[in-house]
Design an enzyme around this catalytic site. Structure first.
Site, short mmCIF file in Angstrom:
data_model
loop_
_atom_site.label_atom_id
_atom_site.label_comp_id
_atom_site.label_asym_id
_atom_site.label_seq_id
_atom_site.Cartn_x
_atom_site.Cartn_y
_atom_site.Cartn_z
N GLU A 72 -9.84 4.20 6.28
CA GLU A 72 -9.01 4.67 7.40
C GLU A 72 -9.80 5.42 8.47
OE1 GLU A 72 -6.43 3.35 7.92
OE2 GLU A 72 -5.65 2.68 6.00
N HIS B 236 -9.39 -3.70 10.13
CA HIS B 236 -9.36 -3.50 8.69
C HIS B 236 -9.84 -4.74 7.92
CE1 HIS B 236 -7.86 0.39 7.57
NE2 HIS B 236 -6.69 0.29 8.16
N GLY C 195 3.34 2.32 11.00
CA GLY C 195 3.08 1.49 12.17
C GLY C 195 2.87 0.03 11.81
N ALA C 196 2.02 -0.22 10.83
CA ALA C 196 1.70 -1.59 10.46
C ALA C 196 0.87 -1.60 9.19
CB ALA C 196 0.91 -2.27 11.59
N MET C 197 0.62 -2.80 8.68
CA MET C 197 -0.10 -2.92 7.42
C MET C 197 -1.04 -4.10 7.47
SD MET C 197 -0.71 -1.77 4.42
CE MET C 197 -1.98 -2.59 3.44
N GLU C 198 -2.28 -3.86 7.03
CA GLU C 198 -3.38 -4.81 7.22
C GLU C 198 -3.51 -5.87 6.14
OE1 GLU C 198 -3.80 -1.47 6.38
OE2 GLU C 198 -5.46 -1.23 4.98
N GLU D 107 0.85 -1.18 0.00
CA GLU D 107 0.00 0.00 0.00
C GLU D 107 0.90 1.24 0.00
OE1 GLU D 107 -2.86 0.36 3.17
OE2 GLU D 107 -3.82 2.06 2.21
N HIS E 278 -6.51 -1.88 15.29
CA HIS E 278 -6.76 -1.15 14.04
C HIS E 278 -6.54 -2.06 12.83
CE1 HIS E 278 -6.72 2.52 11.47
NE2 HIS E 278 -5.90 1.78 10.74
N GLU E 279 -5.40 -2.72 12.79
CA GLU E 279 -5.11 -3.58 11.63
C GLU E 279 -6.08 -4.74 11.56
OE1 GLU E 279 -3.23 -2.05 9.68
OE2 GLU E 279 -2.33 -0.72 11.17
N1 B3K Z 1 -3.03 1.06 5.65
C1 B3K Z 1 -1.72 1.21 6.26
C2 B3K Z 1 -1.03 2.47 5.86
C3 B3K Z 1 -0.41 2.42 4.50
C4 B3K Z 1 0.41 3.66 4.27
C5 B3K Z 1 0.95 3.70 2.88
N2 B3K Z 1 1.82 4.83 2.67
C6 B3K Z 1 -1.79 1.11 7.74
C7 B3K Z 1 -3.08 1.45 8.36
O1 B3K Z 1 -3.60 2.54 8.25
O2 B3K Z 1 -3.65 0.60 8.98
ZN ZN Z 2 -5.55 1.91 8.76
#
Ligand code: B3K
Ligand code: ZN
Length: 876
Positions: free
Chosen positions: A327, A308, A268-271, A128, A304-305
């Site tokens: 988001e 998602h 922070g993290a990615m879902e 992402e 949060h993740e």
């Molecule tokens: N969806 C990702 C953030 C991606 C950022 C890309 N530059 C994390 C989050 O909001 O949960």
């Molecule tokens: Zn998010």
């Protein structure tokens, strides 16, 4: 790095994709120094797309090594491949066809940490928003949903663990000590949710049984020897899973849910579906190395993740303009989780502090954009406080306007109707309009009009008739984004409070008591039959993201600060009183006069801190002075950060002296016992450290903080005490000794070393700049690790004195490091560059220093699109 002049992408130009991809079979072979990727795509022309339209796929820095169409190699004359694009002029006019694309990547050289890269020997991906195109050529946009089957092959010694999205369907050994695994994801997904991880990882396992009885294998993968500190994250994950079932009726849908902790990560993290990849900062914790704030952060990000999975993955975004759809909504959901798990009032205060500190300056300066942007050059620059935090406020307003049951019914409809699709804000709001029967067209303006509206409140009390008339006036100034200024539909929660703290809010025959729906520029409310003039408590719980202008007497505010039954407004009344004082002290300071904080306000703070009936976390918040950046924003022009800092300092000393006995009592360390990270225990530690801060300010004696540092049984106390030493008592032998001791104890722990770097960068003195310069040469500093960069350079950017040195040296040094960073990691460089966003509010000398710095940086030849976009908008 892409430096070509970025095109502007516009929402109004949206067109459905020309080609759909029903299935993706990825074959990834990981070797020393390179990765080979074969992507077999099953494509089909979209309905109504001209039969002679060429197939154009996105790429970013790609090297094509082989291309086949329908099983036969394509001659070079049949296509054009550049690093940025693959164009095939002629593909079948109707029906499905197969394309096989082979690319060669160099994960070890990928310092941008987007696409496939290697961190500490671990291969991982971040796709992402547009990282998948750095792996293979693809219609890399969120409205192309495909089924993925992924085969990963690597040397078993180097990468015993091979992971991707979905369920494991096959695995086995190969010749030469190599092995493979095949993962299949049964849910169609956009390319940005693809993930792959391979490495020598340790697993912490658990299981979860969903409400309908499905068994889910949970795994948290960490570097060797570090799975134990993932226990709290696992606990937070299971609590998140139960909460989403109970609160939103959402169950998990795959047989496995994996999380991987990585040390080099841009955010922070990615879902990613079924395979969340995390910055290890949001997974690894133990009491000796993590603070209470770290525990809370892990809980929030894990939730949060996980959330998602429904809001983002099962229902994704049609295009990146709809980013707030996933988001804003998911932040709202994680905020509600925290409110339910911890304390609703304290959670709300924290969220609003964050909103006003991060989103308000963005919304009121050159980087302003609507919650749903209408154009962008680089989408990664729009993962902003406006999209996330204001986006969450919009969902919250919707929930407030509709009430709990109608809000839930709308969410249910949204999940039902749009599951498996790529949706828009209109789809989302439409679900609520349908189930509630309400017209949400005026509400929808919140998504498209940028800027923070003002809400002015006037009161008139007619004593003979006992009538209070309240006039609410909303207005919105046109700002940098140039979007509309029509009146909004906003919920204004309010109450009437008697001087002794009784709730006098009258019942409302036509709606919910204490809720005014403001739609017009001016709204008048009348309350009759009152025996005495009540105190108006307005915008309770910060029910709309506005700048409130309420000319309220100090006496009224003191009543609210001491007695408002609404905890949020109680906090805000106090915070506003203190904020006004800090502005007054700043003015006096600049005029060369001495002034003191009002004794009654200081006394209210001290009484609140000492009030045992209140929860400790709230009492700690009552002691927090408004952030200096917040004072600067509210002053709005001709800002001298040093004068604001001096005002805060003098207030702190005066409050400390006035409450010495209370602070001495509260600062005594909370009773020893086994450490617990729960909200109550954390609140008690926060209160005691806040008191220690005032005590240290009042006495000028570093002894208590130094002793707290030495005796600390956990990182919260140790770091809290060290922060007091560095912020208040640097330079001094005590401070240097504690910093050296801290380094000795924790030098092998990257995450704790981030704290060590960040703290030194934040010491509010002009000489700190030299210290930061020296630290950029420290053997443990590297521009390649985002956490370390955020700690040291990000720490400097929040330093009111060192960053804002009147001679401009802070700005110049910062810009110089941004330029170097941009060559390695444009996303992080662009993010850090937002530190200049409020420069036009500065006093003239600093303002021209920033202007020169921005111009010098913009004149450099090879800036990334990311950094250039932020700098240009900031400068405009
Ligand atoms: N969806 C990702 C953030 C991606 C950022 C890309 N530059 C994390 C989050 O909001 O949960
Ligand atoms: Zn998010």
């Amino acid at each position: 790095m892409r430096t070509e002049d970025g095109r502007t992408i516009r929402l109004k130009d949206y067109r459905a994709p020309d080609f759909r991809v029903s299935t993706v079979a990825l074959d990834v072979v990981l070797e020393p120094g390179q990765a080979r990727v074969v992507a077999r795509l099953r494509l089909e022309r979209g309905p109504g797309v001209a039969t002679d339209r060429a197939l154009v796929l996105d790429g970013d820095g790609l090297e094509l090594t082989r291309l086949e169409l329908g099983g036969a190699p394509l001659p070079a004359s049949a296509y054009e491949a550049t690093p940025e694009r693959l164009t095939i002029a002629t593909v079948p006019a109707t029906g499905a066809f197969e394309l096989s694309i082979e690319t060669r990547l160099k994960p070890e050289e990928n310092t941008a940490l987007s696409g496939l890269y290697r961190s500490n020997g671990i291969w991982c991906t971040q796709c992402e928003a547009e990282g998948f195109r750095r792996i293979t050529y693809f219609p890399d946009r969120p409205d192309v949903l495909s089924l993925y089957r992924v085969r990963i092959e690597a040397a078993k010694g180097e990468a015993p663990v091979l992971l991707s999205n979905g369920n494991l369907v096959e695995a086995g050994d190969l010749a030469d000590g190599r092995h493979f695994a095949v993962w299949e994801d049964p849910f169609p997904k956009p390319s940005y949710l693809f993930a792959l991880v391979a490495g020598d990882l340790e697993r912490l396992g658990d299981t979860f049984t969903t409400a309908s009885g499905r068994e889910v294998e949970l795994g948290i993968f960490t570097e060797r020897g570090r799975s134990a500190p993932a226990g709290y994250a696992m606990d937070a994950l299971k609590r998140s899973m139960i909460w989403d079932e109970r609160r939103f009726g959402r169950e998990y849908d795959l047989d496995v849910f994996n999380i991987v902790a990585i040390s080099d990560f841009n955010m922070g993290a990615m879902e990613n579906k079924g395979l969340n990849v995390f910055n290890h900062k949001y997974v690894l914790l133990d009491p000796q190395t993590a603070t209470d704030a770290d525990y809370a952060g892990v809980e929030t990000v894990i939730a949060h993740e996980y959330f998602h999975n429904w809001t983002g993955n099962r229902i994704t975004c049609r295009d990146w303009f709809q980013l707030c759809l996933k988001e804003g909504l998911t932040v709202y959901r994680d905020q509600e989780f925290t409110a339910d798990e911890r304390s609703r009032g304290v959670q709300r205060i924290g969220a609003v502090r964050r909103l006003t500190a991060l989103q308000f300056p963005e919304d009121q300066g050159p980087l302003q954009h609507p919650v749903r942007p209408q154009h962008y050059k680089e989408i990664n620059n729009f993962y902003t406080a406006t999209v996330y935090d204001k986006g969450a406020e919009l969902v919250r307003m919707l929930a407030t306007l509709l009430g709990e049951d109608a809000f839930r019914a709308g969410m249910d409809r949204y999940f039902e109707r749009f599951d498996g699709t790529a949706a828009t804000m209109e789809d989302f709001l439409g679900a609520f309009a349908e189930t509630s029967g309400r017209d949400l067209s005026q509400f929808a303006l919140w998504y498209d009009q940028a800027g923070t509206p003002e809400l002015a409140v006037r009161e008139a009390f007619d004593a003979p008739s006992g009538t209070l008339t309240v006039t609410l006036t909303q207005s919105l100034a046109r700002g940098a984004a140039g979007t509309g200024t029509a009146p909004f539909h906003m919920p204004v929660l309010f109450g009437l409070v008697s001087p002794s703290g009784e709730d006098l809010t009258p019942a409302n025959p036509s709606g919910r008591a204490g809720l005014a729906e403001v739609t017009a520029p001016e709204t008048v409310m009348r309350f009759a039959g009152l025996k005495e003039r009540p105190v108006l408590s307005v915008l309770r719980d910060f029910s709309a993201p506005v700048v409130l202008r309420h000319e309220q007497s100090e006496a009224d505010r003191l009543v609210l600060a001491a007695r408002d039954p609404n905890l949020f407004n109680r906090w805000r009344a106090l915070n506003d009183l203190v904020g006004d004082e800090l502005r007054r002290l700043t003015g006096a300071n600049r005029a060369g006069r001495t002034a003191e904080i009002d004794g009654r306000i200081a006394a209210t703070m001290i009484d609140t801190a000492g009030d045992e009936r209140l929860e400790p976390a709230f009492r700690a918040l009552a002691l927090a002075l408004p952030p200096e950046s917040e004072i600067a924003r509210s002053i709005g022009r001709d800002v001298d950060p040093a004068a604001i800092h001096a005002a805060s300092e003098s207030a702190r000393v005066a409050i400390g002296r006035a409450g010495l006995a209370t602070f001495e009592r509260l600062a005594a360390a909370p009773a020893d016992g086994p450490f617990s990270p729960d909200a109550r225990a954390a609140g008690a530690r926060a209160l005691s450290l806040a008191a220690l801060g005032y005590l240290s300010a009042a006495t000028g004696d570093n002894g208590p903080a130094a002793r707290r540092y030495e005796m600390a049984g956990n990182m919260t106390d140790r770091f809290g005490a060290l922060a007091i030493l560095v912020q208040r008592f640097a330079p001094s032998a005590a401070c240097e000794a504690a910093l050296a001791d801290f380094h000795r104890r924790f030098e092998d722990d990257e995450l704790v070393m981030d704290k060590w770097f960040a703290l030194q960068a934040a010491s509010p003195r002009e000489e700190t700049l030299d210290r930061v310069k020296a630290l950029t040469e420290h053997r443990q500093f590297s521009l390649k690790n985002p956490n370390r960069v955020r700690a040291l350079l990000g720490g400097l950017a929040t330093n009111p004195i060192a960053f804002n040195r009147p001679d401009g040296a802070g700005y110049r040094f910062y810009a110089d490091r941004l330029e170097a960073l941009d060559k390695l990691n444009p996303q992080i460089a662009a993010r850090l560059a937002t530190a200049f966003r409020s420069w036009r509010t500065l006093e003239p000398r600093r303002q021209s220093a920033v202007e020169e710095t921005l111009d010098a940086l913009l004149a450099k030849a090879a800036l990334s699109i990311d950094l250039k976009d932020i700098l240009e908008r900031t400068r405009s």
